[in-house]
Scaffold this motif. Sequence first.
Motif, mmCIF file in Angstrom:
data_model
loop_
_atom_site.group_PDB
_atom_site.id
_atom_site.type_symbol
_atom_site.label_atom_id
_atom_site.label_comp_id
_atom_site.label_asym_id
_atom_site.label_seq_id
_atom_site.Cartn_x
_atom_site.Cartn_y
_atom_site.Cartn_z
ATOM 1 N N MET A 240 39.619 44.022 31.125
ATOM 2 C CA MET A 240 40.523 44.460 32.094
ATOM 3 C C MET A 240 41.725 44.387 31.318
ATOM 4 S SD MET A 240 41.838 42.258 35.440
ATOM 5 C CE MET A 240 43.415 42.717 36.296
ATOM 6 N N SER A 241 42.835 45.206 31.350
ATOM 7 C CA SER A 241 43.930 45.408 30.608
ATOM 8 C C SER A 241 45.203 45.339 31.654
ATOM 9 C CB SER A 241 44.024 46.422 29.544
ATOM 10 O OG SER A 241 43.864 47.696 30.276
ATOM 11 N N ARG A 242 45.097 45.977 32.865
ATOM 12 C CA ARG A 242 46.225 46.093 33.720
ATOM 13 C C ARG A 242 45.907 45.461 35.182
ATOM 14 N NH1 ARG A 242 44.160 50.697 32.739
ATOM 15 N NH2 ARG A 242 43.791 51.316 34.686
ATOM 16 N N PRO A 243 47.003 44.876 36.047
ATOM 17 C CA PRO A 243 46.970 44.118 37.253
ATOM 18 C C PRO A 243 46.466 45.199 37.952
ATOM 19 C CG PRO A 243 48.880 43.453 35.861
ATOM 20 C CD PRO A 243 48.270 44.447 35.206
ATOM 21 N N GLU A 244 46.752 46.605 38.078
ATOM 22 C CA GLU A 244 46.544 47.438 39.091
ATOM 23 C C GLU A 244 44.989 47.861 38.902
ATOM 24 O OE1 GLU A 244 48.801 49.775 35.842
ATOM 25 O OE2 GLU A 244 48.933 47.727 36.691
ATOM 26 N N GLN A 245 44.040 47.318 38.411
ATOM 27 C CA GLN A 245 42.820 47.764 38.458
ATOM 28 C C GLN A 245 42.026 46.681 39.370
ATOM 29 O OE1 GLN A 245 42.681 47.192 33.768
ATOM 30 N NE2 GLN A 245 40.751 48.130 34.178
ATOM 31 N N LEU A 246 42.639 45.859 39.631
ATOM 32 C CA LEU A 246 42.128 44.809 40.899
ATOM 33 C C LEU A 246 42.583 45.580 42.172
ATOM 34 C CD1 LEU A 246 43.145 41.386 39.789
ATOM 35 C CD2 LEU A 246 40.872 42.531 39.602
ATOM 36 N N THR A 247 41.750 46.376 42.907
ATOM 37 C CA THR A 247 41.888 47.260 43.690
ATOM 38 C C THR A 247 41.238 46.993 45.101
ATOM 39 O OG1 THR A 247 40.056 48.706 43.366
ATOM 40 C CG2 THR A 247 42.077 49.431 42.165
ATOM 41 N N ASP A 248 41.547 47.489 46.169
ATOM 42 C CA ASP A 248 40.943 47.091 47.535
ATOM 43 C C ASP A 248 39.537 47.467 47.450
ATOM 44 O OD1 ASP A 248 43.304 45.854 48.591
ATOM 45 O OD2 ASP A 248 43.722 47.723 49.742
ATOM 46 N N GLU A 249 39.128 48.326 46.970
ATOM 47 C CA GLU A 249 37.876 48.931 46.625
ATOM 48 C C GLU A 249 37.076 48.008 45.792
ATOM 49 O OE1 GLU A 249 40.616 52.433 47.877
ATOM 50 O OE2 GLU A 249 40.570 50.875 46.328
ATOM 51 N N LEU A 250 37.682 47.631 44.582
ATOM 52 C CA LEU A 250 36.927 46.624 43.930
ATOM 53 C C LEU A 250 36.492 45.326 44.691
ATOM 54 C CD1 LEU A 250 35.940 45.869 41.139
ATOM 55 C CD2 LEU A 250 38.098 44.813 40.683
ATOM 56 N N LYS A 251 37.599 44.781 45.789
ATOM 57 C CA LYS A 251 37.210 43.575 46.373
ATOM 58 C C LYS A 251 36.137 43.822 47.497
ATOM 59 C CE LYS A 251 39.566 40.484 49.532
ATOM 60 N NZ LYS A 251 40.887 40.263 50.185
ATOM 61 N N GLU A 252 36.172 44.990 48.142
ATOM 62 C CA GLU A 252 35.138 45.282 48.954
ATOM 63 C C GLU A 252 33.850 45.737 48.236
ATOM 64 O OE1 GLU A 252 35.972 49.074 50.771
ATOM 65 O OE2 GLU A 252 37.998 48.198 51.705
ATOM 66 N N TRP A 253 33.930 45.927 46.980
ATOM 67 C CA TRP A 253 32.444 46.058 46.435
ATOM 68 C C TRP A 253 31.957 44.722 46.049
ATOM 69 C CZ3 TRP A 253 30.176 44.397 41.784
ATOM 70 C CH2 TRP A 253 28.827 44.958 41.291
ATOM 71 N N ALA A 254 32.884 43.799 45.472
ATOM 72 C CA ALA A 254 32.293 42.539 45.303
ATOM 73 C C ALA A 254 31.862 41.690 46.364
ATOM 74 C CB ALA A 254 33.562 41.642 44.628
ATOM 75 N N GLN A 255 32.574 41.522 47.402
ATOM 76 C CA GLN A 255 31.948 41.110 48.749
ATOM 77 C C GLN A 255 30.730 41.596 49.300
ATOM 78 O OE1 GLN A 255 35.458 41.952 51.106
ATOM 79 N NE2 GLN A 255 36.459 39.940 50.621
ATOM 80 N N LYS A 256 30.512 42.826 49.312
ATOM 81 C CA LYS A 256 29.313 43.507 49.502
ATOM 82 C C LYS A 256 28.006 43.085 48.523
ATOM 83 C CE LYS A 256 26.898 47.883 50.290
ATOM 84 N NZ LYS A 256 26.867 49.525 50.241
ATOM 85 N N ALA A 257 28.332 43.010 47.205
ATOM 86 C CA ALA A 257 27.412 42.758 46.357
ATOM 87 C C ALA A 257 26.805 41.251 46.678
ATOM 88 C CB ALA A 257 27.899 42.978 44.976
ATOM 89 N N LYS A 258 27.924 40.399 46.914
ATOM 90 C CA LYS A 258 27.539 39.045 47.262
ATOM 91 C C LYS A 258 26.542 39.025 48.512
ATOM 92 C CE LYS A 258 31.584 36.709 45.208
ATOM 93 N NZ LYS A 258 32.808 36.000 45.693
ATOM 94 N N GLU A 259 27.173 39.738 49.425
ATOM 95 C CA GLU A 259 26.493 39.639 50.897
ATOM 96 C C GLU A 259 25.196 39.989 50.738
ATOM 97 O OE1 GLU A 259 28.945 42.041 53.106
ATOM 98 O OE2 GLU A 259 30.467 40.480 53.449
ATOM 99 N N GLU A 260 24.854 40.966 49.817
ATOM 100 C CA GLU A 260 23.550 41.659 49.591
ATOM 101 C C GLU A 260 22.653 40.694 48.754
ATOM 102 O OE1 GLU A 260 24.123 45.586 48.234
ATOM 103 O OE2 GLU A 260 24.514 46.457 50.290
ATOM 104 N N LYS A 261 23.393 39.679 48.353
ATOM 105 C CA LYS A 261 22.667 38.514 47.168
ATOM 106 C C LYS A 261 22.311 39.448 46.079
ATOM 107 C CE LYS A 261 21.014 35.808 50.857
ATOM 108 N NZ LYS A 261 22.374 34.863 50.942
ATOM 109 N N LYS A 262 23.194 40.394 45.569
ATOM 110 C CA LYS A 262 22.817 41.077 44.133
ATOM 111 C C LYS A 262 23.557 40.272 42.987
ATOM 112 C CE LYS A 262 21.979 45.561 45.672
ATOM 113 N NZ LYS A 262 22.562 47.209 45.647
ATOM 114 N N ILE A 263 24.504 39.628 43.543
ATOM 115 C CA ILE A 263 25.359 38.685 42.733
ATOM 116 C C ILE A 263 25.833 37.362 43.395
ATOM 117 C CG2 ILE A 263 26.263 40.613 41.218
ATOM 118 C CD1 ILE A 263 28.998 40.196 42.581
ATOM 119 N N LYS A 264 25.994 36.327 42.502
ATOM 120 C CA LYS A 264 26.370 35.233 43.212
ATOM 121 C C LYS A 264 28.090 35.057 43.112
ATOM 122 C CE LYS A 264 22.358 32.396 42.503
ATOM 123 N NZ LYS A 264 21.548 31.010 41.850
#
Length: 405
Positions: free
Chosen positions: A156-180
């Motif tokens: 990562m090199s820019r703060p704007e890379q932390l998007t709402d879409e990225l947050k949603e992806w992370a939450q979903k991946a955790k809910e599906e137990k693909k990542i901890k």
Amino acid sequence: MTDFNRRNFIKAVGAAGVAGTSYKVYAEPKDKKECEKKGEEKKSPVLQRTLGKTGLKVPTLAPGIMYNAVNNQSVLLASAMKGATYWDTAHGYAGGNSELGIGKFFERKPELRKKIIIATKASGASDNAGRDNRLETSFKRMNTDYIDIYYGIHAMSRPEQLTDELKEWAQKAKEEKKIKFFGITTHRNIEECLHACAESGYIDAVMCSYNFKLMQQDKMNKAVEAANKAGIGLVAMKVMARNADIEKDDDKKVAMQFLEKGMTPAQAKIKAILSDDRFASACVGMKSVREFSENLKAVLRDEKLSFSDHQKLGEIAKANCDGYCAGCSEICSKASGNPYISDAMRALMYNDSYGEHEMAMETFHEIPLAYRQQFASADFSAAERACPNSIPITKLLSRAAEKLA
């Protein structure tokens, strides 16, 4: 005592370097039969710390598997047996052969998967579809159906890379137990990225460059503190600062100070980082059992660097930072119009200091062609004047173009 290379330097704890640390020191492993009698689990002799708000206990030394682990399984086996059970890899390392090698290891020893903490990265992914693809590929390569720590932005090199879409992806991946747990890695504009992660509310872990040069900077210290207060688990990389050499007599005397204590410069570098208990682990690339064993001693021994050690190292780091690229790319980018100077520097470092030509080539060729073409002949004197560390940018970029184009 072994005649260690006195020209390699050791790093210091910065202004926030703590006087005491809070990590737990485990006793030496008990005899297996004794453990079985008491119904106890053998505990690792490696120091462990909690990775921020994750609650995950991680070894303070994390082997960086940046190489072809398909043909080199020795460090994987040694680290698993010795308790350095936090392995760092990436989708792009060694053309995929890092993850494939880990998968080969688990194919032979599936019972060890639950004992190993796997951190991998979505190399080159620019959107959620790319992350999905790389995550599924990582599962197949490593013979696993979950990842302990997934760095969804690799470099990562820019703060704007932390998007709402990225947050949603992370939450979903955790809910599906693909990542901890979910995080990012950064070695460019590190301070800005750390502050952004601290404010995001959903980043669990960050792996960032942190070494005896960077830890002296007030701006870096404040960014690390912000991330730490936000509960983000911090892992240090680029710990060795390998392109920093000792040239002066005073520097050699400091190195000798550690050699006389029976400590290699590399061991002292690791200890200096771990004196800052805001960092849970130091990730170090290691290709051989010999290298792993030497570095392991830094976290097996409870001996700490003294206040005097830290003070001297801090003074020397500040006085001899010329030539070290700290990844503050916004400075050279503004002066030159080329935003990829630090990426080219990192690629050259992989080639010259790590001996990883393939990785260096991959990193260099991720830079858009139009900007790469500038490196061979453009004048970067304006960037050199702006550089706080007086790096000979024009010369180094020309060399990178020659070696890696």
